[in-house]
Design a protein around this motif. Structure first.
Motif, PDB file in Angstrom:
ATOM      1  N   ASP A 161       0.859  -1.450   0.045  1.00  0.00           N
ATOM      2  CA  ASP A 161       0.031   0.074  -0.217  1.00  0.00           C
ATOM      3  C   ASP A 161       0.815   1.452   0.001  1.00  0.00           C
ATOM      4  O   ASP A 161       0.572   2.173   0.697  1.00  0.00           O
ATOM      5  CB  ASP A 161      -0.851  -0.086   1.128  1.00  0.00           C
ATOM      6  N   GLY A 162       1.904   1.239  -0.939  1.00  0.00           N
ATOM      7  CA  GLY A 162       2.688   2.628  -0.938  1.00  0.00           C
ATOM      8  C   GLY A 162       2.077   3.778  -1.929  1.00  0.00           C
ATOM      9  O   GLY A 162       0.912   3.466  -2.498  1.00  0.00           O
ATOM     10  N   VAL A 163       2.478   4.905  -1.457  1.00  0.00           N
ATOM     11  CA  VAL A 163       1.945   6.067  -2.378  1.00  0.00           C
ATOM     12  C   VAL A 163       3.394   6.856  -2.665  1.00  0.00           C
ATOM     13  O   VAL A 163       4.115   6.984  -2.006  1.00  0.00           O
ATOM     14  CB  VAL A 163       0.885   6.894  -1.569  1.00  0.00           C
ATOM     15  N   VAL A 164       3.245   7.217  -3.956  1.00  0.00           N
ATOM     16  CA  VAL A 164       4.525   7.738  -4.466  1.00  0.00           C
ATOM     17  C   VAL A 164       3.879   9.138  -5.431  1.00  0.00           C
ATOM     18  O   VAL A 164       3.056   8.833  -6.052  1.00  0.00           O
ATOM     19  CB  VAL A 164       5.163   6.895  -5.372  1.00  0.00           C
ATOM     20  N   SER A 165       4.450  10.331  -5.153  1.00  0.00           N
ATOM     21  CA  SER A 165       4.045  11.065  -6.228  1.00  0.00           C
ATOM     22  C   SER A 165       5.353  11.944  -6.522  1.00  0.00           C
ATOM     23  O   SER A 165       6.294  12.141  -5.712  1.00  0.00           O
ATOM     24  CB  SER A 165       3.254  12.230  -5.506  1.00  0.00           C
ATOM     25  N   TYR A 166       5.155  12.561  -7.645  1.00  0.00           N
ATOM     26  CA  TYR A 166       6.308  13.285  -7.990  1.00  0.00           C
ATOM     27  C   TYR A 166       5.856  14.768  -8.705  1.00  0.00           C
ATOM     28  O   TYR A 166       5.027  14.818  -9.686  1.00  0.00           O
ATOM     29  CB  TYR A 166       7.325  12.600  -9.485  1.00  0.00           C
ATOM     30  N   LEU A 181       0.589   1.026  -4.297  1.00  0.00           N
ATOM     31  CA  LEU A 181       1.998   0.412  -4.873  1.00  0.00           C
ATOM     32  C   LEU A 181       2.303  -0.620  -4.135  1.00  0.00           C
ATOM     33  O   LEU A 181       2.242  -0.680  -2.913  1.00  0.00           O
ATOM     34  CB  LEU A 181       3.226   1.461  -5.026  1.00  0.00           C
ATOM     35  N   ASP A 182       2.458  -1.909  -4.689  1.00  0.00           N
ATOM     36  CA  ASP A 182       2.743  -3.138  -4.096  1.00  0.00           C
ATOM     37  C   ASP A 182       3.971  -3.767  -4.649  1.00  0.00           C
ATOM     38  O   ASP A 182       3.996  -4.161  -5.886  1.00  0.00           O
ATOM     39  CB  ASP A 182       1.566  -4.224  -3.994  1.00  0.00           C
ATOM     40  N   LEU A 183       5.130  -3.966  -3.855  1.00  0.00           N
ATOM     41  CA  LEU A 183       6.212  -4.408  -4.728  1.00  0.00           C
ATOM     42  C   LEU A 183       6.920  -5.640  -3.637  1.00  0.00           C
ATOM     43  O   LEU A 183       6.718  -5.838  -2.590  1.00  0.00           O
ATOM     44  CB  LEU A 183       7.166  -3.530  -4.687  1.00  0.00           C
ATOM     45  N   ASN A 184       7.382  -6.739  -4.442  1.00  0.00           N
ATOM     46  CA  ASN A 184       8.109  -7.994  -3.743  1.00  0.00           C
ATOM     47  C   ASN A 184       9.191  -8.310  -4.436  1.00  0.00           C
ATOM     48  O   ASN A 184       9.184  -8.647  -5.592  1.00  0.00           O
ATOM     49  CB  ASN A 184       7.098  -8.970  -3.404  1.00  0.00           C
ATOM     50  N   ALA A 185      10.584  -8.212  -3.560  1.00  0.00           N
ATOM     51  CA  ALA A 185      11.797  -8.740  -4.471  1.00  0.00           C
ATOM     52  C   ALA A 185      12.092  -9.625  -3.478  1.00  0.00           C
ATOM     53  O   ALA A 185      12.625  -9.499  -2.202  1.00  0.00           O
ATOM     54  CB  ALA A 185      12.712  -7.448  -4.532  1.00  0.00           C
ATOM     55  N   ASN A 186      12.440 -10.979  -3.804  1.00  0.00           N
ATOM     56  CA  ASN A 186      13.164 -12.142  -3.316  1.00  0.00           C
ATOM     57  C   ASN A 186      14.556 -12.242  -3.847  1.00  0.00           C
ATOM     58  O   ASN A 186      14.504 -12.962  -4.943  1.00  0.00           O
ATOM     59  CB  ASN A 186      12.344 -13.176  -3.194  1.00  0.00           C
TER      60      ASN A 186
END
Length: 257
Positions: A161-166, A181-186
């Motif tokens: 549940d990320g939020v990004v603004s530029y 925003l949902d991310l996963n890195a393994n």
């Protein structure tokens, strides 16, 4: 005879429960001895501030727990990272909760191996003011602060549940706004997946993709890229050894407007 067997099963069940309780309690005590939460907090603040030259604030309370697989966990709440001078936003980053899951076996040998790091509801404000980006930190490699080396091994990183603004303040426009925003890195199995919803130049944007590395070959799977009424999906194979790239993409409802 049946009563005796039934009693034996009951005693075995009680013994098994007691054993689990003893193991859990032992892990909890050992983990609390090995993990100094306040030391972790101070070391984190010191390292971030000395490298980024920004103010990092963490809530005073750091919770400690043991998960079902007996892995020690700590949780830090209300994390903020200050923005550069003259920014419109006071904080560049706010994270509601940060959970860190440690590898117990490695801790017993005084090695810091992190099974997972999870950021819940991070809010990231990116902006450009008079040609200066707030993510250009000019990392200070000659800081006089204590340069204690931290040798971390991190297996899994997730954003939920990320939020990004530029915002480009020269043109006074918000170029990018990601509402979810949902991310996963393994790192252990070289896999990545992510999804986002937002707007790009005020045009609706949706994106979802995953990637995996097998035998020096990256497979990128773009499951959805939708900008306004245009939609793209496809796959891309990158062979690292001979630098060969192959793939195919499907485009539908192409609209440049």
């Amino acid at each position: 005879m049946l009563t005796k067997i039934s009693n034996n099963k009951k005693y075995l069940a009680i013994g098994a429960i007691a054993l689990v309780v003893i193991i859990y309690s032992s892990v909890l005590l050992i983990s609390k001895y090995l993990i100094n939460t306040q030391a972790i907090k101070q070391l984190l603040i010191q390292q971030v501030e000395s490298k980024l030259q920004r103010k990092l604030n963490l809530a005073d309370d750091i919770s400690f727990s043991i998960s079902w697989d007996f892995a020690p966990n700590i949780e830090l709440k209300n994390i903020t990272l200050s923005n550069m001078p003259n920014s419109r936003q006071t904080q560049m980053l706010h994270v509601t909760s940060l959970k860190i899951k440690f590898n117990l076996l490695e801790l017993l040998f005084k090695q810091v191996h992190i099974n997972s790091i999870t950021l819940f509801k991070p809010i990231l404000y990116l902006e450009t003011i008079q040609g200066v980006n707030n993510w250009d930190f000019n990392l200070d490699t000659n800081s006089n602060a204590d340069n204690t080396a931290i040798n971390l091994h991190i297996r899994d990183i997730s954003i939920i549940d990320g939020v990004v603004s530029y915002t480009d303040h020269i043109n006074q426009i918000q170029t990018l706004a990601i509402s979810k925003l949902d991310l996963n890195a393994n790192a252990s199995n070289s896999m990545f997946n992510g999804t986002l919803h937002g707007t790009l130049n005020n045009i609706p944007l949706q994106f979802s993709a995953n990637a995996s590395l097998v035998s020096k070959e990256w497979l990128f799977n773009l499951t959805k890229l939708q900008i306004n009424n245009s939609s793209i999906d496809g796959k891309l194979l990158v062979k690292m050894e001979n630098k060969q790239v192959t793939g195919e993409f499907n485009v539908s409802k192409l609209n440049s407007a």
